[in-house]
Motif scaffolding. Structure first.
Motif, PDB file in Angstrom:
ATOM      1  N   UNK A  12      12.783   1.334  12.795  1.00  0.00           N
ATOM      2  CA  UNK A  12      11.642   0.700  12.749  1.00  0.00           C
ATOM      3  C   UNK A  12      11.218   0.182  11.196  1.00  0.00           C
ATOM      4  N   UNK A  13      12.134   0.402  10.332  1.00  0.00           N
ATOM      5  CA  UNK A  13      12.263   0.178   9.033  1.00  0.00           C
ATOM      6  C   UNK A  13      13.413  -0.876   8.327  1.00  0.00           C
ATOM      7  N   UNK A  14      12.688  -1.235   7.333  1.00  0.00           N
ATOM      8  CA  UNK A  14      13.682  -2.107   6.423  1.00  0.00           C
ATOM      9  C   UNK A  14      13.809  -1.511   5.160  1.00  0.00           C
ATOM     10  N   UNK A  15      15.092  -1.613   4.783  1.00  0.00           N
ATOM     11  CA  UNK A  15      15.409  -0.810   3.579  1.00  0.00           C
ATOM     12  C   UNK A  15      15.911  -1.670   2.431  1.00  0.00           C
ATOM     13  N   UNK A  30       8.111  -1.613   9.548  1.00  0.00           N
ATOM     14  CA  UNK A  30       8.057  -2.947  10.377  1.00  0.00           C
ATOM     15  C   UNK A  30       6.957  -3.232  11.287  1.00  0.00           C
ATOM     16  N   UNK A  31       5.988  -2.171  11.338  1.00  0.00           N
ATOM     17  CA  UNK A  31       4.718  -2.465  12.086  1.00  0.00           C
ATOM     18  C   UNK A  31       3.815  -2.986  10.986  1.00  0.00           C
ATOM     19  N   UNK A  32       3.819  -2.402   9.793  1.00  0.00           N
ATOM     20  CA  UNK A  32       2.752  -2.829   8.993  1.00  0.00           C
ATOM     21  C   UNK A  32       3.331  -3.580   7.574  1.00  0.00           C
ATOM     22  N   UNK A  33       4.426  -3.486   7.365  1.00  0.00           N
ATOM     23  CA  UNK A  33       5.117  -4.054   6.058  1.00  0.00           C
ATOM     24  C   UNK A  33       5.134  -2.998   5.004  1.00  0.00           C
ATOM     25  N   UNK A  34       4.175  -2.039   5.073  1.00  0.00           N
ATOM     26  CA  UNK A  34       3.919  -0.993   3.899  1.00  0.00           C
ATOM     27  C   UNK A  34       5.125  -0.311   3.476  1.00  0.00           C
ATOM     28  N   UNK A  35       5.363   0.113   2.417  1.00  0.00           N
ATOM     29  CA  UNK A  35       6.275   0.768   1.801  1.00  0.00           C
ATOM     30  C   UNK A  35       5.938   1.719   0.714  1.00  0.00           C
ATOM     31  N   UNK A  36       7.017   2.227   0.057  1.00  0.00           N
ATOM     32  CA  UNK A  36       6.928   3.180  -0.927  1.00  0.00           C
ATOM     33  C   UNK A  36       6.385   2.407  -2.481  1.00  0.00           C
TER      34      UNK A  36
END
Length: 138
Positions: free
Chosen positions: A98-101, A111-117
């Protein structure tokens, strides 16, 4: 009682606008016109019938789009370009559960929120679902 409903409505509007505005004002990703119709009856998009099964769709946006069903009748769609890197420096983000890298800095985005680091979240697009078709647009 009217004050409580006003406060709830005001809070909902305030929070619903803040993240979307930030993701769509990303200085690294241009504003491309998106109008994709994804038929879930086709094998390529069949995973979109099930929650938490993201699909990468090439030839839309800056580096393609990533679409995922998040719940019953709800979907998210994001540009696959790394949101905190120059457009020409990285390939499209890869899907990992459920993540994009990002290929450049290895930053991961939910991928639920679009938020990252990093500073900017993933660039988000609008999604509608009707019948068997997922419509991604802006």
């Amino acid at each position: 009682m009217k004050k409580i409903w006003f406060f709830i409505a005001f809070t909902a509007v305030l929070f619903s606008c803040s993240d979307n505005n930030r993701s769509n004002n990303n200085p690294y990703i241009p504003n491309y016109s998106i109008n994709a119709y994804l038929d879930t009856n086709l094998p390529t998009y069949n995973k979109l019938l099930y929650p938490s099964n993201p699909v990468y769709v090439a030839n839309y946006g800056a580096k393609g789009i990533i679409v995922m069903k998040t719940g019953e009748g709800t979907y998210t769609a994001f540009d696959a370009a790394c949101p905190n890197q120059a457009l020409t420096s990285c390939t499209a983000m890869t899907i990992d559960g459920i993540y994009a890298e990002c290929s450049c800095d290895k930053a991961r985005y939910n991928l639920f929120t679009g938020l990252g680091e990093k500073e900017y979240p993933m660039k988000q697009y609008r999604v509608e679902f009707s019948g068997s078709v997922v419509h991604v647009y802006n």
